[in-house]
Design a protein around this motif. Structure first.
Motif, PDB file in Angstrom:
ATOM      1  N   PHE A 102      -9.741   2.010  11.840  1.00 60.14           N
ATOM      2  CA  PHE A 102      -8.498   2.593  11.713  1.00 60.14           C
ATOM      3  C   PHE A 102      -8.566   4.026  11.539  1.00 60.14           C
ATOM      4  CE2 PHE A 102     -10.007   1.554   7.625  1.00 60.14           C
ATOM      5  CZ  PHE A 102      -9.944   2.570   6.703  1.00 60.14           C
ATOM      6  N   THR A 106      -2.986   5.335  11.015  1.00 57.39           N
ATOM      7  CA  THR A 106      -2.685   3.781  10.599  1.00 57.39           C
ATOM      8  C   THR A 106      -2.944   3.693   9.123  1.00 57.39           C
ATOM      9  OG1 THR A 106      -3.729   3.322  12.634  1.00 57.39           O
ATOM     10  CG2 THR A 106      -3.695   1.491  11.005  1.00 57.39           C
ATOM     11  N   PHE A 107      -3.927   4.482   8.548  1.00 56.15           N
ATOM     12  CA  PHE A 107      -4.271   4.259   7.093  1.00 56.15           C
ATOM     13  C   PHE A 107      -2.815   4.592   6.597  1.00 56.15           C
ATOM     14  CE2 PHE A 107      -5.887   6.433   3.096  1.00 56.15           C
ATOM     15  CZ  PHE A 107      -6.389   5.245   2.717  1.00 56.15           C
ATOM     16  N   GLU A 109       0.270   4.735   7.472  1.00 53.23           N
ATOM     17  CA  GLU A 109       1.266   3.613   7.584  1.00 53.23           C
ATOM     18  C   GLU A 109       1.192   2.451   6.715  1.00 53.23           C
ATOM     19  OE1 GLU A 109       1.020   3.018  11.811  1.00 53.23           O
ATOM     20  OE2 GLU A 109       1.998   4.669  12.360  1.00 53.23           O
ATOM     21  N   VAL A 110      -0.154   1.902   6.550  1.00 54.27           N
ATOM     22  CA  VAL A 110      -0.389   0.775   5.575  1.00 54.27           C
ATOM     23  C   VAL A 110      -0.254   1.105   4.315  1.00 54.27           C
ATOM     24  CG1 VAL A 110      -2.445  -0.655   4.877  1.00 54.27           C
ATOM     25  CG2 VAL A 110      -2.271  -0.277   7.262  1.00 54.27           C
ATOM     26  N   ASN A 113       3.121   0.325   2.699  1.00 57.63           N
ATOM     27  CA  ASN A 113       3.645  -0.844   2.360  1.00 57.63           C
ATOM     28  C   ASN A 113       3.290  -1.370   0.923  1.00 57.63           C
ATOM     29  OD1 ASN A 113       4.639  -1.406   5.063  1.00 57.63           O
ATOM     30  ND2 ASN A 113       2.596  -1.878   5.581  1.00 57.63           N
ATOM     31  N   ILE A 186      -5.176  -3.512   0.458  1.00 50.38           N
ATOM     32  CA  ILE A 186      -5.246  -2.366   1.387  1.00 50.38           C
ATOM     33  C   ILE A 186      -6.258  -2.478   2.596  1.00 50.38           C
ATOM     34  CG2 ILE A 186      -5.510   0.138   1.960  1.00 50.38           C
ATOM     35  CD1 ILE A 186      -4.260   0.519  -0.891  1.00 50.38           C
ATOM     36  N   ALA A 189      -5.237  -5.692   4.746  1.00 54.64           N
ATOM     37  CA  ALA A 189      -4.068  -4.997   5.739  1.00 54.64           C
ATOM     38  C   ALA A 189      -4.716  -4.155   6.776  1.00 54.64           C
ATOM     39  CB  ALA A 189      -3.086  -4.026   4.669  1.00 54.64           C
ATOM     40  N   LEU A 190      -5.709  -3.559   6.531  1.00 57.26           N
ATOM     41  CA  LEU A 190      -6.337  -2.630   7.624  1.00 57.26           C
ATOM     42  C   LEU A 190      -7.497  -3.463   8.299  1.00 57.26           C
ATOM     43  CD1 LEU A 190      -7.027   0.518   5.489  1.00 57.26           C
ATOM     44  CD2 LEU A 190      -5.510   0.389   7.513  1.00 57.26           C
TER      45      LEU A 190
END
Length: 306
Positions: A102, A106-107, A109-110, A113, A186, A189-190
């Protein structure tokens, strides 16, 4: 055989910067012995592998230690991505390895959440109990039981450093949050898994680690210097509304009687100060302020009735 010394009557709070590798209780006992204090307690455990702020309470301050159990906590944690362990931290055995691919976008954006109210499944390596047995003991035997998700609140989740395969975050969270689980979730999710490389508690409520003293420094101090480190018991209550009583109210409240004051609640917990004949103000304890302006004692300091 001589009588065992009970220690001195000491009232106050030591903000300790706990070192890695020491349990919260072991740290408490070291400081207690250094002070020769009779009564002591802490405000919730900090894992042996974690460092940072551990508020230690002595004497009357122990009456208010439970108030910090519900306070928000703040941590700095470094997460190692791509490696998942049995315990969710660096102490566990590696169970899987996946290459992190990632980027920062992207990090970020995750992470979004995981801000606000989220659900966590408590880890097996925790002090939670099943039929009176801590889960970590079952985990060490290779057992795993079903755990129900719990709601927690992540009020702050900021990036201090991003250097793949690691990232350092600042996390401010509600009671019951497992930072190890947050790091693992986390990582999942990645798509690469993760574990905590390090964890440091930087705040409990409005108490900051910048105010703390290291164990090594504390043990090296003279008796007089150690007593100067002690904060007053009401430092634990600084976020509560303050109510000052007059002499008549002080007398009644000190004996457990309710009093009527100008302020009103609704059923709000407050810190209560009385007044001595010489005009000196002193902490009496904690009360509950009702909407009808009635102030009811909840926990009084031992010296409140002196």
């Amino acid at each position: 055989m001589g009588r065992r010394r009970k220690g001195l009557k000491i009232d106050g709070v030591v903000l300790l910067d706990k070192p890695v590798g020491l349990s919260s209780n072991a740290a408490l006992q070291k400081v207690r012995r250094a002070l020769n204090a009779h009564k002591a307690g802490h405000t919730g455990t900090l894992d042996p592998l974690a460092s940072g702020l551990l508020p230690l309470c002595f004497g009357d301050a122990t009456k208010f230690s439970a108030d910090l159990l519900h306070a928000e906590k703040e941590y700095e944690t470094t997460i190692r991505f791509g490696v998942k362990t049995t315990t969710g931290d660096a102490e566990g055995e590696v169970v899987s390895e996946r290459e992190p691919t990632f980027d920062y976008k992207t990090f970020s954006e995750v992470l979004e959440n995981f801000r606000g109210e989220i659900e966590q499944v408590p880890p097996m390596y925790s002090a939670l109990k099943k039929d009176g047995v801590p889960l970590y003991k079952l985990a060490r035997k290779g057992e795993e039981i079903e755990r129900k998700p719990r709601k927690v609140v992540i009020s702050t989740l900021d990036v201090l450093d991003f250097n793949p395969p690691e990232a350092t975050l600042v996390v401010r969270c509600s009671k019951g949050t497992y930072i190890r689980v947050l790091g693992e979730d986390i990582g999942e999710a990645l798509g690469c898994g993760a574990h905590l490389k390090s964890l440091r508690r930087t705040a409990v409520g409005d108490l900051r680690n910048s105010e703390s003293v290291t164990l090594a420094d504390f043990e090296a101090m003279s008796e007089e210097e150690r007593l100067k480190v002690l904060l007053l018991p009401d430092r634990l209550l600084s976020t509560l509304v303050r109510i000052d009583l007059d002499e008549a109210q002080t007398e009644r409240f000190s004996h457990g009687g309710k009093v009527f004051v100008d302020e009103s609640g609704p059923e709000e917990k407050v810190r209560v100060y009385g007044i001595r004949p010489d005009g000196e103000r002193f902490l009496m304890g904690v009360g509950r302020l009702e909407s009808n302006q009635e102030l009811i004692p909840e926990r009084l300091c031992a010296f409140a009735a002196e």
